[in-house]
Design an enzyme around this catalytic site. Structure first.
Site, PDB file in Angstrom:
ATOM      1  N   LYS A   1       0.858  -1.191   0.000  1.00 58.20           N
ATOM      2  CA  LYS A   1       0.000   0.000   0.000  1.00 58.20           C
ATOM      3  C   LYS A   1       0.888   1.233   0.000  1.00 58.20           C
ATOM      4  O   LYS A   1       2.003   1.193   0.519  1.00 58.20           O
ATOM      5  CB  LYS A   1      -0.868   0.029   1.266  1.00 58.20           C
ATOM      6  CG  LYS A   1      -2.109   0.884   1.133  1.00 58.20           C
ATOM      7  CD  LYS A   1      -3.203   0.135   0.428  1.00 58.20           C
ATOM      8  CE  LYS A   1      -4.424   0.977   0.180  1.00 58.20           C
ATOM      9  NZ  LYS A   1      -5.551   0.123  -0.241  1.00 58.20           N
TER      10      LYS A   1
ATOM     11  N   ASP B   1      -6.957   4.367  -4.435  1.00 54.43           N
ATOM     12  CA  ASP B   1      -7.639   4.215  -3.145  1.00 54.43           C
ATOM     13  C   ASP B   1      -8.238   5.591  -2.869  1.00 54.43           C
ATOM     14  O   ASP B   1      -8.488   6.340  -3.828  1.00 54.43           O
ATOM     15  CB  ASP B   1      -6.634   3.765  -2.055  1.00 54.43           C
ATOM     16  CG  ASP B   1      -7.322   3.283  -0.782  1.00 54.43           C
ATOM     17  OD1 ASP B   1      -7.784   2.139  -0.749  1.00 54.43           O
ATOM     18  OD2 ASP B   1      -7.424   4.063   0.196  1.00 54.43           O
TER      19      ASP B   1
HETATM   20  P1  NDP Z   1     -12.864   7.900  -2.780  1.00 55.43           P
HETATM   21  O1  NDP Z   1     -11.778   8.887  -2.559  1.00 55.43           O
HETATM   22  O2  NDP Z   1     -13.410   7.690  -4.122  1.00 55.43           O
HETATM   23  O3  NDP Z   1     -14.090   8.205  -1.796  1.00 55.43           O
HETATM   24  C1  NDP Z   1     -13.916   8.263  -0.429  1.00 55.43           C
HETATM   25  C2  NDP Z   1     -15.235   8.606   0.216  1.00 55.43           C
HETATM   26  O4  NDP Z   1     -15.123   8.416   1.630  1.00 55.43           O
HETATM   27  C3  NDP Z   1     -15.629  10.048   0.010  1.00 55.43           C
HETATM   28  O5  NDP Z   1     -17.036  10.151   0.011  1.00 55.43           O
HETATM   29  C4  NDP Z   1     -15.029  10.726   1.241  1.00 55.43           C
HETATM   30  O6  NDP Z   1     -15.656  11.937   1.593  1.00 55.43           O
HETATM   31  C5  NDP Z   1     -15.244   9.675   2.299  1.00 55.43           C
HETATM   32  N1  NDP Z   1     -14.180   9.799   3.319  1.00 55.43           N
HETATM   33  C6  NDP Z   1     -12.863   9.670   3.117  1.00 55.43           C
HETATM   34  N2  NDP Z   1     -12.173   9.873   4.262  1.00 55.43           N
HETATM   35  C7  NDP Z   1     -13.079  10.158   5.179  1.00 55.43           C
HETATM   36  C8  NDP Z   1     -12.999  10.471   6.548  1.00 55.43           C
HETATM   37  N3  NDP Z   1     -11.810  10.540   7.208  1.00 55.43           N
HETATM   38  N4  NDP Z   1     -14.167  10.682   7.213  1.00 55.43           N
HETATM   39  C9  NDP Z   1     -15.361  10.604   6.537  1.00 55.43           C
HETATM   40  N5  NDP Z   1     -15.493  10.308   5.244  1.00 55.43           N
HETATM   41  C10 NDP Z   1     -14.383  10.099   4.582  1.00 55.43           C
HETATM   42  O7  NDP Z   1     -12.284   6.516  -2.178  1.00 55.43           O
HETATM   43  P2  NDP Z   1     -12.790   5.025  -2.441  1.00 55.43           P
HETATM   44  O8  NDP Z   1     -14.246   5.002  -2.665  1.00 55.43           O
HETATM   45  O9  NDP Z   1     -11.883   4.427  -3.438  1.00 55.43           O
HETATM   46  O10 NDP Z   1     -12.432   4.340  -1.037  1.00 55.43           O
HETATM   47  C11 NDP Z   1     -13.380   4.226   0.029  1.00 55.43           C
HETATM   48  C12 NDP Z   1     -12.951   3.105   0.954  1.00 55.43           C
HETATM   49  O11 NDP Z   1     -12.904   1.863   0.238  1.00 55.43           O
HETATM   50  C13 NDP Z   1     -11.557   3.251   1.574  1.00 55.43           C
HETATM   51  O12 NDP Z   1     -11.572   2.671   2.862  1.00 55.43           O
HETATM   52  C14 NDP Z   1     -10.684   2.399   0.648  1.00 55.43           C
HETATM   53  O13 NDP Z   1      -9.504   1.960   1.309  1.00 55.43           O
HETATM   54  C15 NDP Z   1     -11.633   1.252   0.382  1.00 55.43           C
HETATM   55  N6  NDP Z   1     -11.353   0.447  -0.817  1.00 55.43           N
HETATM   56  C16 NDP Z   1     -11.214   1.017  -2.048  1.00 55.43           C
HETATM   57  C17 NDP Z   1     -11.011   0.231  -3.159  1.00 55.43           C
HETATM   58  C18 NDP Z   1     -10.941   0.786  -4.528  1.00 55.43           C
HETATM   59  O14 NDP Z   1     -10.829   0.005  -5.483  1.00 55.43           O
HETATM   60  N7  NDP Z   1     -11.018   2.099  -4.718  1.00 55.43           N
HETATM   61  C19 NDP Z   1     -10.874  -1.239  -3.037  1.00 55.43           C
HETATM   62  C20 NDP Z   1     -11.109  -1.746  -1.702  1.00 55.43           C
HETATM   63  C21 NDP Z   1     -11.317  -0.915  -0.647  1.00 55.43           C
HETATM   64  P3  NDP Z   1     -14.927  13.342   1.276  1.00 55.43           P
HETATM   65  O15 NDP Z   1     -15.063  13.524  -0.203  1.00 55.43           O
HETATM   66  O16 NDP Z   1     -15.678  14.322   2.072  1.00 55.43           O
HETATM   67  O17 NDP Z   1     -13.498  13.200   1.717  1.00 55.43           O
HETATM   68  O1  2IT Z   2      -7.913  -1.531  -0.752  1.00 59.61           O
HETATM   69  C1  2IT Z   2      -7.850  -2.022  -1.905  1.00 59.61           C
HETATM   70  O2  2IT Z   2      -8.000  -3.225  -2.106  1.00 59.61           O
HETATM   71  C2  2IT Z   2      -7.619  -1.103  -3.032  1.00 59.61           C
HETATM   72  N1  2IT Z   2      -7.540   0.099  -2.822  1.00 59.61           N
HETATM   73  C3  2IT Z   2      -7.473  -1.635  -4.421  1.00 59.61           C
HETATM   74  C4  2IT Z   2      -6.057  -2.094  -4.660  1.00 59.61           C
HETATM   75  C5  2IT Z   2      -5.732  -2.515  -6.067  1.00 59.61           C
HETATM   76  O3  2IT Z   2      -4.554  -2.847  -6.261  1.00 59.61           O
HETATM   77  O4  2IT Z   2      -6.587  -2.530  -6.944  1.00 59.61           O
END
Ligand code: NDP
Ligand code: 2IT
Length: 449
Positions: free
Chosen positions: A128, A168
């Site tokens: 990561k 992420d």
């Molecule tokens: P994005 O940046 O696209 O979206 C993040 C969302 O979460 C936004 O709505 C943001 O709000 C909110 N958020 C972020 N930080 C905080 C915080 N400290 N408190 C409250 N709300 C918060 O990220 P993703 O959708 O990609 O990721 C969301 C989650 O999913 C994370 O935990 C990530 O690790 C996990 N994840 C992502 C994957 C991927 O493929 N993208 C795969 C597996 C897991 P705001 O805009 O106000 O900051």
């Molecule tokens: O938390 C996760 O699994 C991710 N942000 C996606 C990682 C990836 O390599 O696609």
């Protein structure tokens, strides 16, 4: 609570060595606790120091990222890449840009990723990266300069067979594009060194949707197998409104659910008729705006200026898709008391240990993130395969492989949980199944690193 002496010794050492790394210790403790039955059955684990080694990153890189903002001022951030475990494949995992990023956060995410990637059944190790850079409010050119500077150091540590980063929080197609461009320039090669790429230069159809869709495939399987029901007609709450949240909502709606609430870090909207996802996509994906702007189209919808209170709404299914520790014990108790039947995590470690305990004690269905959100990285694995083959699969092909992988992950967690306990604890099922594969590979490869 940890009972086994070896497991206890390993955790206590981590606790004293990394006392300031709160998130990492939380993730490590949760995994170690559930591994006790495996450790007791297999003395080789202690003899070969597997737990000591699996909880220490193979490499932790930390570096300065300096860049120039639109006003000509020099800005400095810290960049990280944690290469946690390469026993079963090249390091693989996302990059997070958020002001809350520090070494502890990156280590917890890299640690979790090792087990998650193992669960997908694909050959990917765990890693990561990220930075404490705040992308909100920055111009496109500032984002580009930051990404280029971040990659100027990162490029020497990654590669298609070494370490393959992705997105992420705060890192999507735009950032991956700028980072890929800089990598290509520095390394003088065009390879699948990042995933989540745009379709124009080697991205995979279905990667944008994968984490959210995968979360729903897992949830659907869990509801069917353990409660003989499905998402049809269910009231669903989804925290966040980023990549994972939006595509979890899209698939949940397609499966007949009504998504009544979504949020961002400022607050949440409650739309009793079910949210209009096109409006949310326009606000978040096109305008990069705030969820509150939903009121400009639907003035009668409720907006609450506190994102944590979203869990007070009664629902059938809760899908936390924002960030770590967003559900505390009180929120968990409220969800259970309001009749929620399933919590499935799209985010990484969104529930505090106390909240997880509430879910497990209450007997509701609880899917831990490292199993239920693995669809993103699994599809990244499919993107790597397509890059190696120099082929592009259709959306249907990728989506159907994703569905198979998610159903298989559920079945593996469930069967493993039945083997080691009562079949209800999917946390133990996920941790043990993810661990065993990595552990066996580490045993075979010796103790040189
Ligand atoms: P994005 O940046 O696209 O979206 C993040 C969302 O979460 C936004 O709505 C943001 O709000 C909110 N958020 C972020 N930080 C905080 C915080 N400290 N408190 C409250 N709300 C918060 O990220 P993703 O959708 O990609 O990721 C969301 C989650 O999913 C994370 O935990 C990530 O690790 C996990 N994840 C992502 C994957 C991927 O493929 N993208 C795969 C597996 C897991 P705001 O805009 O106000 O900051
Ligand atoms: O938390 C996760 O699994 C991710 N942000 C996606 C990682 C990836 O390599 O696609």
């Amino acid at each position: 609570m940890i009972n086994n002496n070896y497991v206890k010794k390993v955790y206590e050492k981590l606790e004293s060595k990394y006392s300031h790394e709160k998130e990492f210790l939380q993730a490590a403790k949760e995994v170690l606790e559930t591994l006790e039955p495996v450790v007791e059955k297999d003395p080789q684990i202690e003899k070969l120091g597997i737990l000591e080694r699996i909880t220490e990153p193979e490499r932790m890189i930390s570096f300065r990222v300096s860049w120039v903002d639109d006003n000509g001022n020099v800005q400095v951030n810290t960049g990280y890449r944690c290469q946690f475990n390469s026993a079963i494949g090249p390091y693989k995992g996302g990059i997070r840009f958020h002001p809350s990023v520090n070494q502890s956060v990156i280590k917890f995410l890299g640690f979790e990723q090792t087990f998650k990637n193992s669960l997908t059944g694909l050959a990917m190790g765990g890693g990561k990266g990220g930075s404490d850079f705040e992308p909100k409010g920055k111009s496109d050119m500032e984002i580009m300069r930051f990404c280029q500077s971040y990659m100027t150091e990162l490029y020497r540590h990654i590669g298609q067979f070494t370490d393959v980063p992705a997105g992420d929080i705060g890192v999507g197609k735009r950032e991956i594009g700028y980072m890929f461009g800089q990598y290509k320039r520095l390394a003088n090669e065009f390879t699948g060194v990042l995933t989540g790429k745009a379709l124009e230069f080697g991205g995979s159809l279905g990667r944008t949707q994968a984490t959210g869709y995968g979360l729903c495939y897992f949830t659907q399987r869990m509801l069917k197998k353990l409660k003989d029901t499905d998402l049809d007609d269910k009231k669903v709450i989804i925290s966040g409104s980023g990549n994972v949240a939006i595509y979890a909502a899209e698939k949940a709606i397609a499966l007949g659910a009504k998504v009544i609430a979504m949020s961002d870090s400022n607050g949440y909207i409650y739309d009793r008729n079910g949210v209009d996802l096109d409006v949310i996509k326009e606000i978040k994906e096109v305008k990069r705006g705030r969820i509150k702007e939903y009121l400009e189209t639907y003035p009668n919808v409720v907006y609450v200026d506190n994102c944590h209170e979203i869990w007070n709404l009664p629902c059938d299914v809760a899908l936390p898709c924002a960030t770590q520790n967003e559900i505390d014990e009180k929120a968990a108790r409220t969800l259970v008391a309001n009749g929620c039947m399933a919590v499935a995590e799209g985010a990484n470690m969104p529930s505090t240990p106390e909240a997880v305990e509430v879910f497990l004690d209450s007997g509701i269905l609880y899917a831990p993130g490292k199993a239920s959100n693995a669809g993103g990285v699994a599809t990244s694995g499919l993107e790597m395969s397509q890059n190696s083959l120099r082929l592009s699969w259709s959306f249907e092909e990728v989506d159907s492989r994703l569905k198979d992988i998610m159903e298989n992950i559920f079945d593996t967690c469930y069967e493993t949980s039945k083997k080691y306990s009562d079949g209800k604890n999917l946390v133990a099922g996920a941790n043990i199944a993810g661990f065993v594969k990595v552990c066996e590979a580490m045993k075979i490869q010796g103790v040189a690193y």
